[in-house]
Design a protein around this motif. Structure first.
Motif, PDB file in Angstrom:
ATOM      1  N   ASP A   1       3.729   5.830  -5.623  1.00 17.05           N
ATOM      2  CA  ASP A   1       3.455   5.987  -7.055  1.00 17.05           C
ATOM      3  C   ASP A   1       2.431   7.097  -7.288  1.00 17.05           C
ATOM      4  O   ASP A   1       2.566   7.911  -8.211  1.00 17.05           O
ATOM      5  CB  ASP A   1       2.928   4.668  -7.656  1.00 17.05           C
ATOM      6  CG  ASP A   1       4.005   3.583  -7.692  1.00 17.05           C
ATOM      7  OD1 ASP A   1       5.200   3.939  -7.581  1.00 17.05           O
ATOM      8  OD2 ASP A   1       3.635   2.399  -7.823  1.00 17.05           O
ATOM      9  N   LEU A   2       1.402   7.133  -6.450  1.00 12.73           N
ATOM     10  CA  LEU A   2       0.371   8.155  -6.575  1.00 12.73           C
ATOM     11  C   LEU A   2       0.952   9.548  -6.347  1.00 12.73           C
ATOM     12  O   LEU A   2       0.636  10.500  -7.073  1.00 12.73           O
ATOM     13  CB  LEU A   2      -0.777   7.883  -5.593  1.00 12.73           C
ATOM     14  CG  LEU A   2      -1.941   8.865  -5.626  1.00 12.73           C
ATOM     15  CD1 LEU A   2      -2.612   8.870  -6.998  1.00 12.73           C
ATOM     16  CD2 LEU A   2      -2.952   8.527  -4.543  1.00 12.73           C
ATOM     17  N   ILE A   3       1.825   9.661  -5.372  1.00  4.48           N
ATOM     18  CA  ILE A   3       2.455  10.959  -5.084  1.00  4.48           C
ATOM     19  C   ILE A   3       3.268  11.419  -6.293  1.00  4.48           C
ATOM     20  O   ILE A   3       3.225  12.587  -6.680  1.00  4.48           O
ATOM     21  CB  ILE A   3       3.335  10.868  -3.813  1.00  4.48           C
ATOM     22  CG1 ILE A   3       2.435  10.752  -2.574  1.00  4.48           C
ATOM     23  CG2 ILE A   3       4.271  12.067  -3.697  1.00  4.48           C
ATOM     24  CD1 ILE A   3       3.171  10.444  -1.297  1.00  4.48           C
ATOM     25  N   ILE A   4       3.982  10.485  -6.937  1.00  7.08           N
ATOM     26  CA  ILE A   4       4.771  10.838  -8.120  1.00  7.08           C
ATOM     27  C   ILE A   4       3.848  11.329  -9.236  1.00  7.08           C
ATOM     28  O   ILE A   4       4.131  12.330  -9.906  1.00  7.08           O
ATOM     29  CB  ILE A   4       5.613   9.627  -8.587  1.00  7.08           C
ATOM     30  CG1 ILE A   4       6.737   9.372  -7.574  1.00  7.08           C
ATOM     31  CG2 ILE A   4       6.192   9.868  -9.983  1.00  7.08           C
ATOM     32  CD1 ILE A   4       7.453   8.052  -7.751  1.00  7.08           C
TER      33      ILE A   4
ATOM     34  N   MET B   1       0.837  -1.206   0.000  1.00  9.63           N
ATOM     35  CA  MET B   1       0.000   0.000   0.000  1.00  9.63           C
ATOM     36  C   MET B   1       0.870   1.254   0.000  1.00  9.63           C
ATOM     37  O   MET B   1       0.580   2.226  -0.711  1.00  9.63           O
ATOM     38  CB  MET B   1      -0.931   0.023   1.225  1.00  9.63           C
ATOM     39  CG  MET B   1      -2.133  -0.870   1.091  1.00  9.63           C
ATOM     40  SD  MET B   1      -3.192  -0.930   2.563  1.00  9.63           S
ATOM     41  CE  MET B   1      -3.019   0.614   3.339  1.00  9.63           C
ATOM     42  N   LEU B   2       1.938   1.230   0.785  1.00  8.69           N
ATOM     43  CA  LEU B   2       2.829   2.395   0.840  1.00  8.69           C
ATOM     44  C   LEU B   2       3.518   2.612  -0.497  1.00  8.69           C
ATOM     45  O   LEU B   2       3.713   3.755  -0.928  1.00  8.69           O
ATOM     46  CB  LEU B   2       3.848   2.228   1.970  1.00  8.69           C
ATOM     47  CG  LEU B   2       3.273   2.301   3.389  1.00  8.69           C
ATOM     48  CD1 LEU B   2       4.355   1.986   4.420  1.00  8.69           C
ATOM     49  CD2 LEU B   2       2.665   3.655   3.668  1.00  8.69           C
TER      50      LEU B   2
ATOM     51  N   VAL C   1       1.421  15.850 -12.438  1.00 11.28           N
ATOM     52  CA  VAL C   1       0.265  16.671 -12.820  1.00 11.28           C
ATOM     53  C   VAL C   1       0.488  18.123 -12.396  1.00 11.28           C
ATOM     54  O   VAL C   1       0.198  19.053 -13.152  1.00 11.28           O
ATOM     55  CB  VAL C   1      -1.040  16.107 -12.205  1.00 11.28           C
ATOM     56  CG1 VAL C   1      -2.180  17.093 -12.355  1.00 11.28           C
ATOM     57  CG2 VAL C   1      -1.403  14.777 -12.858  1.00 11.28           C
ATOM     58  N   ASN C   2       1.026  18.324 -11.192  1.00 12.11           N
ATOM     59  CA  ASN C   2       1.298  19.692 -10.712  1.00 12.11           C
ATOM     60  C   ASN C   2       2.293  20.406 -11.631  1.00 12.11           C
ATOM     61  O   ASN C   2       2.117  21.581 -11.952  1.00 12.11           O
ATOM     62  CB  ASN C   2       1.838  19.669  -9.283  1.00 12.11           C
ATOM     63  CG  ASN C   2       0.740  19.511  -8.264  1.00 12.11           C
ATOM     64  OD1 ASN C   2      -0.422  19.758  -8.556  1.00 12.11           O
ATOM     65  ND2 ASN C   2       1.091  19.080  -7.071  1.00 12.11           N
ATOM     66  N   ARG C   3       3.352  19.673 -12.061  1.00  9.65           N
ATOM     67  CA  ARG C   3       4.330  20.293 -12.966  1.00  9.65           C
ATOM     68  C   ARG C   3       3.669  20.689 -14.284  1.00  9.65           C
ATOM     69  O   ARG C   3       3.922  21.766 -14.822  1.00  9.65           O
ATOM     70  CB  ARG C   3       5.496  19.335 -13.220  1.00  9.65           C
ATOM     71  CG  ARG C   3       6.548  19.324 -12.116  1.00  9.65           C
ATOM     72  CD  ARG C   3       7.795  18.583 -12.545  1.00  9.65           C
ATOM     73  NE  ARG C   3       7.573  17.145 -12.682  1.00  9.65           N
ATOM     74  CZ  ARG C   3       7.638  16.271 -11.685  1.00  9.65           C
ATOM     75  NH1 ARG C   3       7.919  16.685 -10.480  1.00  9.65           N
ATOM     76  NH2 ARG C   3       7.434  14.998 -11.903  1.00  9.65           N
ATOM     77  N   LYS C   4       2.813  19.807 -14.800  1.00 12.82           N
ATOM     78  CA  LYS C   4       2.124  20.114 -16.052  1.00 12.82           C
ATOM     79  C   LYS C   4       1.211  21.329 -15.875  1.00 12.82           C
ATOM     80  O   LYS C   4       1.140  22.204 -16.743  1.00 12.82           O
ATOM     81  CB  LYS C   4       1.316  18.908 -16.518  1.00 12.82           C
ATOM     82  CG  LYS C   4       2.189  17.791 -17.048  1.00 12.82           C
ATOM     83  CD  LYS C   4       1.369  16.579 -17.440  1.00 12.82           C
ATOM     84  CE  LYS C   4       2.279  15.435 -17.909  1.00 12.82           C
ATOM     85  NZ  LYS C   4       1.539  14.204 -18.125  1.00 12.82           N
ATOM     86  N   MET C   5       0.502  21.397 -14.740  1.00 10.05           N
ATOM     87  CA  MET C   5      -0.382  22.545 -14.465  1.00 10.05           C
ATOM     88  C   MET C   5       0.429  23.827 -14.351  1.00 10.05           C
ATOM     89  O   MET C   5       0.008  24.884 -14.837  1.00 10.05           O
ATOM     90  CB  MET C   5      -1.181  22.318 -13.177  1.00 10.05           C
ATOM     91  CG  MET C   5      -2.285  21.298 -13.312  1.00 10.05           C
ATOM     92  SD  MET C   5      -3.539  21.784 -14.505  1.00 10.05           S
ATOM     93  CE  MET C   5      -4.222  23.207 -13.704  1.00 10.05           C
ATOM     94  N   ASP C   6       1.616  23.743 -13.726  1.00  8.42           N
ATOM     95  CA  ASP C   6       2.473  24.924 -13.614  1.00  8.42           C
ATOM     96  C   ASP C   6       2.865  25.443 -14.993  1.00  8.42           C
ATOM     97  O   ASP C   6       2.853  26.646 -15.241  1.00  8.42           O
ATOM     98  CB  ASP C   6       3.744  24.606 -12.808  1.00  8.42           C
ATOM     99  CG  ASP C   6       3.474  24.484 -11.313  1.00  8.42           C
ATOM    100  OD1 ASP C   6       2.382  24.918 -10.875  1.00  8.42           O
ATOM    101  OD2 ASP C   6       4.341  23.954 -10.598  1.00  8.42           O
ATOM    102  N   ARG C   7       3.201  24.501 -15.914  1.00  9.32           N
ATOM    103  CA  ARG C   7       3.572  24.913 -17.270  1.00  9.32           C
ATOM    104  C   ARG C   7       2.400  25.589 -17.965  1.00  9.32           C
ATOM    105  O   ARG C   7       2.563  26.597 -18.647  1.00  9.32           O
ATOM    106  CB  ARG C   7       4.062  23.705 -18.069  1.00  9.32           C
ATOM    107  CG  ARG C   7       5.532  23.403 -17.787  1.00  9.32           C
ATOM    108  CD  ARG C   7       6.060  22.309 -18.694  1.00  9.32           C
ATOM    109  NE  ARG C   7       6.424  21.231 -17.787  1.00  9.32           N
ATOM    110  CZ  ARG C   7       6.064  19.974 -17.904  1.00  9.32           C
ATOM    111  NH1 ARG C   7       5.327  19.588 -18.906  1.00  9.32           N
ATOM    112  NH2 ARG C   7       6.433  19.082 -17.030  1.00  9.32           N
ATOM    113  N   VAL C   8       1.198  25.014 -17.796  1.00  8.20           N
ATOM    114  CA  VAL C   8       0.003  25.601 -18.423  1.00  8.20           C
ATOM    115  C   VAL C   8      -0.246  26.997 -17.857  1.00  8.20           C
ATOM    116  O   VAL C   8      -0.522  27.945 -18.603  1.00  8.20           O
ATOM    117  CB  VAL C   8      -1.232  24.692 -18.199  1.00  8.20           C
ATOM    118  CG1 VAL C   8      -2.512  25.415 -18.576  1.00  8.20           C
ATOM    119  CG2 VAL C   8      -1.092  23.402 -19.001  1.00  8.20           C
ATOM    120  N   LEU C   9      -0.133  27.135 -16.526  1.00  9.00           N
ATOM    121  CA  LEU C   9      -0.351  28.448 -15.897  1.00  9.00           C
ATOM    122  C   LEU C   9       0.685  29.460 -16.367  1.00  9.00           C
ATOM    123  O   LEU C   9       0.357  30.618 -16.613  1.00  9.00           O
ATOM    124  CB  LEU C   9      -0.324  28.314 -14.369  1.00  9.00           C
ATOM    125  CG  LEU C   9      -1.556  27.672 -13.752  1.00  9.00           C
ATOM    126  CD1 LEU C   9      -1.341  27.448 -12.255  1.00  9.00           C
ATOM    127  CD2 LEU C   9      -2.794  28.514 -13.978  1.00  9.00           C
TER     128      LEU C   9
END
Length: 199
Positions: free
Chosen positions: A159-162, A153-154, A167-175
């Protein structure tokens, strides 16, 4: 035609950055004059410039946001005197020092409260760390009993955190792209306003 606007602004307009905003707007419109806090809590503004720009300025100084709230503006138009070379702020003697002293008092109170909180939590932090160690031991025992399922589970959580970070990096690029486009649009708007002589 060059005119003078004298305005007395009431509301929450002192010690909230109102004068700085007024100066920025006046300079952007090419006006000359001054802004000063009055003892009765109002702000006095004298602005000289072209009649049309003064009308824009008059509506722009009616600010209502999280900090500033203009409740009323008493205004009077007259002939310009030409006595101002630029637009600036008149500061009463000791005005900035008083604010710094007030900030220092608040900072001392905050430090005192934080130190008291640390003292009050001193024993409790040790208890919390002890409980955390107990909880970790229980998780390890449970993992052993479940044949390593907790570790799996950990791993999935990692994997989910990665994925979330990706997704956050992609959103930053879009912003960033959107911000660049907005800046470009603002530059075009400013250019159009300059071309029309508004700023």
């Amino acid at each position: 035609m060059t005119m003078r606007l004298t305005a007395f602004v009431s509301g929450r307009v002192q010690e909230v950055g109102y004068r700085a905003r007024v100066i920025d707007m006046a300079i952007a419109l090419g006006l000359k004059g001054m802004v000063v806090n009055m003892k009765d809590g109002r702000v006095k503004i004298i602005a000289e410039g072209e009649d049309e720009k003064l009308k824009w300025f008059e509506s722009a100084i009616d600010i209502k946001n999280a900090l500033i709230h203009v409740s009323s503006i008493e205004k009077n138009y007259s002939s310009a005197s030409g006595e101002f070379d630029q637009f600036g702020k008149l500061v009463a003697k000791g005005e900035t020092d008083t604010r710094l002293d007030t900030a220092a008092v608040y900072l001392k109170e905050l430090l005192f409260a934080v130190n008291n909180m640390n003292d009050n939590l001193g024993g409790k932090m040790g208890q919390m760390l002890g409980k955390q160690d107990e909880l970790l031991d229980e998780v390890r025992n449970m993992n052993d009993r479940l044949g390593g399922k907790v570790d799996q589970m950990l791993d999935k959580q990692d994997d989910l955190i990665i994925e979330v970070k990706d997704v956050n990096r992609k959103m930053d690029r879009v912003l960033e792209t959107d911000i660049v486009e907005l800046k470009s649009d603002m530059a075009e708007v400013k250019s159009a306003l300059r071309a029309k002589g508004i700023i």
